[in-house]
Scaffold this motif. Structure first.
Motif, PDB file in Angstrom:
ATOM      1  N   ARG A 155      22.664  45.393  15.341  1.00  0.00           N
ATOM      2  CA  ARG A 155      23.541  46.416  14.790  1.00  0.00           C
ATOM      3  C   ARG A 155      24.801  46.586  15.642  1.00  0.00           C
ATOM      4  O   ARG A 155      25.852  46.989  15.137  1.00  0.00           O
ATOM      5  N   ASP A 156      24.681  46.295  16.945  1.00  0.00           N
ATOM      6  CA  ASP A 156      25.817  46.457  17.853  1.00  0.00           C
ATOM      7  C   ASP A 156      26.693  45.209  17.945  1.00  0.00           C
ATOM      8  O   ASP A 156      27.601  45.152  18.779  1.00  0.00           O
ATOM      9  N   GLY A 157      26.394  44.195  17.130  1.00  0.00           N
ATOM     10  CA  GLY A 157      27.268  43.037  17.053  1.00  0.00           C
ATOM     11  C   GLY A 157      26.882  41.850  17.904  1.00  0.00           C
ATOM     12  O   GLY A 157      27.655  40.893  18.018  1.00  0.00           O
ATOM     13  N   ALA A 158      25.682  41.867  18.496  1.00  0.00           N
ATOM     14  CA  ALA A 158      25.235  40.695  19.248  1.00  0.00           C
ATOM     15  C   ALA A 158      24.967  39.535  18.287  1.00  0.00           C
ATOM     16  O   ALA A 158      24.568  39.731  17.142  1.00  0.00           O
ATOM     17  N   GLU A 159      25.180  38.322  18.778  1.00  0.00           N
ATOM     18  CA  GLU A 159      24.886  37.104  18.027  1.00  0.00           C
ATOM     19  C   GLU A 159      23.746  36.307  18.668  1.00  0.00           C
ATOM     20  O   GLU A 159      23.173  35.424  18.052  1.00  0.00           O
ATOM     21  N   LEU A 160      23.423  36.670  19.892  1.00  0.00           N
ATOM     22  CA  LEU A 160      22.400  35.979  20.678  1.00  0.00           C
ATOM     23  C   LEU A 160      21.678  36.999  21.542  1.00  0.00           C
ATOM     24  O   LEU A 160      22.311  37.877  22.138  1.00  0.00           O
ATOM     25  N   ILE A 161      20.346  36.895  21.595  1.00  0.00           N
ATOM     26  CA  ILE A 161      19.537  37.654  22.547  1.00  0.00           C
ATOM     27  C   ILE A 161      18.939  36.670  23.528  1.00  0.00           C
ATOM     28  O   ILE A 161      18.312  35.681  23.115  1.00  0.00           O
ATOM     29  N   VAL A 162      19.156  36.897  24.819  1.00  0.00           N
ATOM     30  CA  VAL A 162      18.559  36.055  25.849  1.00  0.00           C
ATOM     31  C   VAL A 162      17.432  36.829  26.515  1.00  0.00           C
ATOM     32  O   VAL A 162      17.577  38.015  26.805  1.00  0.00           O
ATOM     33  N   ALA A 163      16.318  36.143  26.741  1.00  0.00           N
ATOM     34  CA  ALA A 163      15.111  36.800  27.234  1.00  0.00           C
ATOM     35  C   ALA A 163      14.499  35.991  28.370  1.00  0.00           C
ATOM     36  O   ALA A 163      13.494  35.290  28.174  1.00  0.00           O
ATOM     37  N   PRO A 164      15.073  36.047  29.579  1.00  0.00           N
ATOM     38  CA  PRO A 164      14.426  35.419  30.728  1.00  0.00           C
ATOM     39  C   PRO A 164      13.046  36.037  30.959  1.00  0.00           C
ATOM     40  O   PRO A 164      12.894  37.263  30.922  1.00  0.00           O
ATOM     41  N   ARG A 165      12.021  35.188  31.182  1.00  0.00           N
ATOM     42  CA  ARG A 165      10.653  35.662  31.325  1.00  0.00           C
ATOM     43  C   ARG A 165      10.017  35.135  32.600  1.00  0.00           C
ATOM     44  O   ARG A 165      10.428  34.128  33.153  1.00  0.00           O
ATOM     45  N   ALA A 166       8.956  35.872  33.005  1.00  0.00           N
ATOM     46  CA  ALA A 166       7.976  35.365  33.972  1.00  0.00           C
ATOM     47  C   ALA A 166       6.632  35.821  33.430  1.00  0.00           C
ATOM     48  O   ALA A 166       6.026  36.770  33.923  1.00  0.00           O
ATOM     49  N   SER A 167       6.176  35.166  32.379  1.00  0.00           N
ATOM     50  CA  SER A 167       4.994  35.619  31.641  1.00  0.00           C
ATOM     51  C   SER A 167       3.832  34.656  31.843  1.00  0.00           C
ATOM     52  O   SER A 167       4.011  33.503  32.219  1.00  0.00           O
ATOM     53  N   GLY A 168       2.634  35.168  31.561  1.00  0.00           N
ATOM     54  CA  GLY A 168       1.415  34.445  31.882  1.00  0.00           C
ATOM     55  C   GLY A 168       1.054  33.347  30.906  1.00  0.00           C
ATOM     56  O   GLY A 168       1.892  32.838  30.152  1.00  0.00           O
ATOM     57  N   ALA A 169      -0.230  32.994  30.903  1.00  0.00           N
ATOM     58  CA  ALA A 169      -0.681  31.804  30.189  1.00  0.00           C
ATOM     59  C   ALA A 169      -0.722  31.992  28.679  1.00  0.00           C
ATOM     60  O   ALA A 169      -0.703  31.012  27.932  1.00  0.00           O
TER      61      ALA A 169
END
Length: 250
Positions: A155-169
């Motif tokens: 809604r705020d005009g983003a075209e890309l969401i980036v989601a750096p993770r350190a998630s488990g198995a």
């Protein structure tokens, strides 16, 4: 996007091999995993000032290593001092210029991920920035589970969401979260993750992934390719945001 190995040092053969591969792909925008350098602090349930300071230092070295890649833009995160704890600060490097983007707001507190003991935000989050010629928002790891934030980015005009993770198995829930984030926002979603097993047995699941603005899979890392390049078309995101369910009023 990339799978960053556990306990990565911003020097030595492993980093040099990664840097060479990134150089071959020559992306306009590199998305790393969450706090990519050194040990994972939140494996310990209690905050330790010495370990916190060591992580701040190695990520400061990491900034120089990332800048040396000489890419147009990089999005990553690092620990920075924040009162009696740390903040997990997402940032952009553009032609060597550092811009804070976001402080992680939501923290798990369970074995292997005692993040509430280590981190607190020192600035508001969930703003849209132009980085590498595209408008983007950041959702750091656990934040990707909160679809209302993804929808607001769209809604705020983003075209890309980036989601750096350190998630488990467990990878399935993260794939679902990425697909839903794309579907409700009309944004591309790109997520990189830490990968491998630490000396004390904690497992990070790897699996970098990207979703198209309609929530369909676009690309992902594999057992033989840990760094993957994709093409992103901002116009496709803007078009998707006029489609279901993005247009539905709240």
């Amino acid at each position: 996007m990339m799978e960053g190995p556990v306990d990565l040092e911003p020097r030595g053969a492993t980093w040099e091999g990664m840097a060479d591969r990134i150089g071959e792909l020559a992306p306009d925008l590199l998305v790393t995993n969450e706090m990519p350098f050194g040990p994972w602090l939140a494996a310990s349930p209690a905050y330790d000032a010495d370990r916190a300071a060591a992580s701040v230092r190695i990520h400061e070295e990491g900034l120089a290593a990332l800048a040396a890649l000489k890419l147009p833009a990089i999005v990553s995160s690092r620990p920075v001092p924040a009162g009696e704890r740390l903040a997990n600060e997402a940032f952009a490097l553009q032609d060597g210029r550092y811009t804070p983007l976001h402080h992680k707001q939501y923290f798990p507190q369970e074995p292997g991920f005692y993040e509430a003991s280590w981190f607190q935000p020192a600035m508001p989050g969930f703003e849209v920035f132009e980085v590498g010629g595209i408008r983007l928002g950041v959702q750091l790891c656990t934040e990707l589970m909160f679809n209302e934030r993804s929808r607001r980015y769209g809604r705020d005009g983003a075209e890309l969401i980036v989601a750096p993770r350190a998630s488990g198995a467990s990878i399935g829930r993260w794939m679902t979260a990425g697909a839903m984030a794309a579907l409700v926002s009309g944004c591309y979603v790109v997520s990189s993750n830490r990968a491998g097993r630490t000396a004390d047995g904690q497992v990070f699941g790897g699996r970098a992934f990207a979703f198209q603005p309609d929530g369909e899979p676009l690309a992902g890392s594999t057992d033989t390719e840990s760094i993957v390049a994709i093409e992103v078309d901002p116009a496709r995101s803007r078009a998707q945001q006029s489609q279901y369910p993005c247009y539905v009023r709240e």
